[in-house]
Scaffold this motif. Structure first.
Motif, PDB file in Angstrom:
ATOM      1  N   ASP A   1     -14.205 -26.975  25.514  1.00 22.38           N
ATOM      2  CA  ASP A   1     -14.650 -25.761  26.219  1.00 22.38           C
ATOM      3  C   ASP A   1     -15.587 -24.882  25.392  1.00 22.38           C
ATOM      4  OD1 ASP A   1     -12.727 -24.886  24.421  1.00 22.38           O
ATOM      5  OD2 ASP A   1     -11.819 -23.460  25.810  1.00 22.38           O
ATOM      6  N   THR A   2     -16.001 -25.367  24.215  1.00 20.80           N
ATOM      7  CA  THR A   2     -16.946 -24.623  23.381  1.00 20.80           C
ATOM      8  C   THR A   2     -18.307 -24.583  24.070  1.00 20.80           C
ATOM      9  OG1 THR A   2     -15.808 -25.311  21.375  1.00 20.80           O
ATOM     10  CG2 THR A   2     -18.060 -24.543  21.122  1.00 20.80           C
ATOM     11  N   GLU A   3     -18.986 -23.447  23.975  1.00 17.37           N
ATOM     12  CA  GLU A   3     -20.271 -23.279  24.647  1.00 17.37           C
ATOM     13  C   GLU A   3     -21.468 -23.385  23.715  1.00 17.37           C
ATOM     14  OE1 GLU A   3     -19.249 -19.515  26.283  1.00 17.37           O
ATOM     15  OE2 GLU A   3     -18.606 -20.406  28.180  1.00 17.37           O
TER      16      GLU A   3
ATOM     17  N   LYS B   1     -17.917 -19.342  21.597  1.00 21.67           N
ATOM     18  CA  LYS B   1     -17.740 -19.162  23.030  1.00 21.67           C
ATOM     19  C   LYS B   1     -18.363 -17.817  23.403  1.00 21.67           C
ATOM     20  CE  LYS B   1     -14.512 -19.604  26.704  1.00 21.67           C
ATOM     21  NZ  LYS B   1     -13.545 -20.577  27.107  1.00 21.67           N
TER      22      LYS B   1
ATOM     23  N   VAL C   1     -14.390 -19.957  17.876  1.00 26.92           N
ATOM     24  CA  VAL C   1     -13.218 -20.681  18.372  1.00 26.92           C
ATOM     25  C   VAL C   1     -12.756 -21.758  17.396  1.00 26.92           C
ATOM     26  CG1 VAL C   1     -13.614 -20.162  20.800  1.00 26.92           C
ATOM     27  CG2 VAL C   1     -14.620 -22.206  19.821  1.00 26.92           C
TER      28      VAL C   1
END
Length: 168
Positions: free
Chosen positions: A148-150, A165, A133
């Motif tokens: 919102d990066t995992e 992500k 991302v």
């Protein structure tokens, strides 16, 4: 790839990859040089098979960030490694925003210890585990990633942070 944990996501990739390569190709002594890229052609065997390829291509999986001698460590960072004899290649993913990767041993449900080396795959492939991302030229890690990066991978030499992500 060794990746960090992002707040609340609960996703960790743990384990530094040390993979014994078949034979090095690139420099006069057969070792790929810093800046060259490699395509992983077969990671299903005890000896990893790869070939040098153009950087930034669909075939390129990793860029050689450092070449170390005498068993010297790659240092701080989430490097994948290929070691043959006393020579160690320190690798960073050769990826761009929108690329997807297969992470051997990866699960989206918690801790994972990779059993191979990450490779680029088409994003529509069932093998695709993560999507890139963000990729920035900074080794600062989590703070370089969107909210919102995992997951992320950070490298010090050269400085780079890759934000990921999960796809499933």
């Amino acid at each position: 790839m060794l990746a960090g944990v992002l707040g609340g996501a609960g996703v960790v990739l743990a384990g530094l990859l040390v993979i014994v390569g078949s034979s090095f190709a690139g420099a006069d002594d057969g070792t790929p040089e810093v800046g060259e890229c490699v395509a992983i052609t077969d990671d299903s065997k005890d000896d990893l098979e790869y070939e040098t390829t153009g950087c930034g291509t669909a075939a390129s999986d990793h860029k050689v960030a450092q070449v170390r001698q005498n068993y010297t460590s790659c240092g701080n960072g989430d490097y994948s490694e290929i070691t043959q004899g006393s020579t160690r290649l320190c690798l960073i993913p050769d990826v761009a925003v929108g690329d997807c990767q297969r992470l051997p041993g990866a699960t989206s449900g918690g801790v994972s210890v990779p059993t191979g080396i990450d490779t680029k795959v088409p994003c529509g492939s069932p093998e695709a585990d993560v999507k890139i991302v963000t990729s920035v030229r900074s080794g600062i890690g989590e703070s370089a990633c969107p909210e919102d990066t995992e997951n992320y991978s950070a490298f010090n030499d050269p400085p780079k942070t890759i934000c990921l992500k999960w796809l499933h």
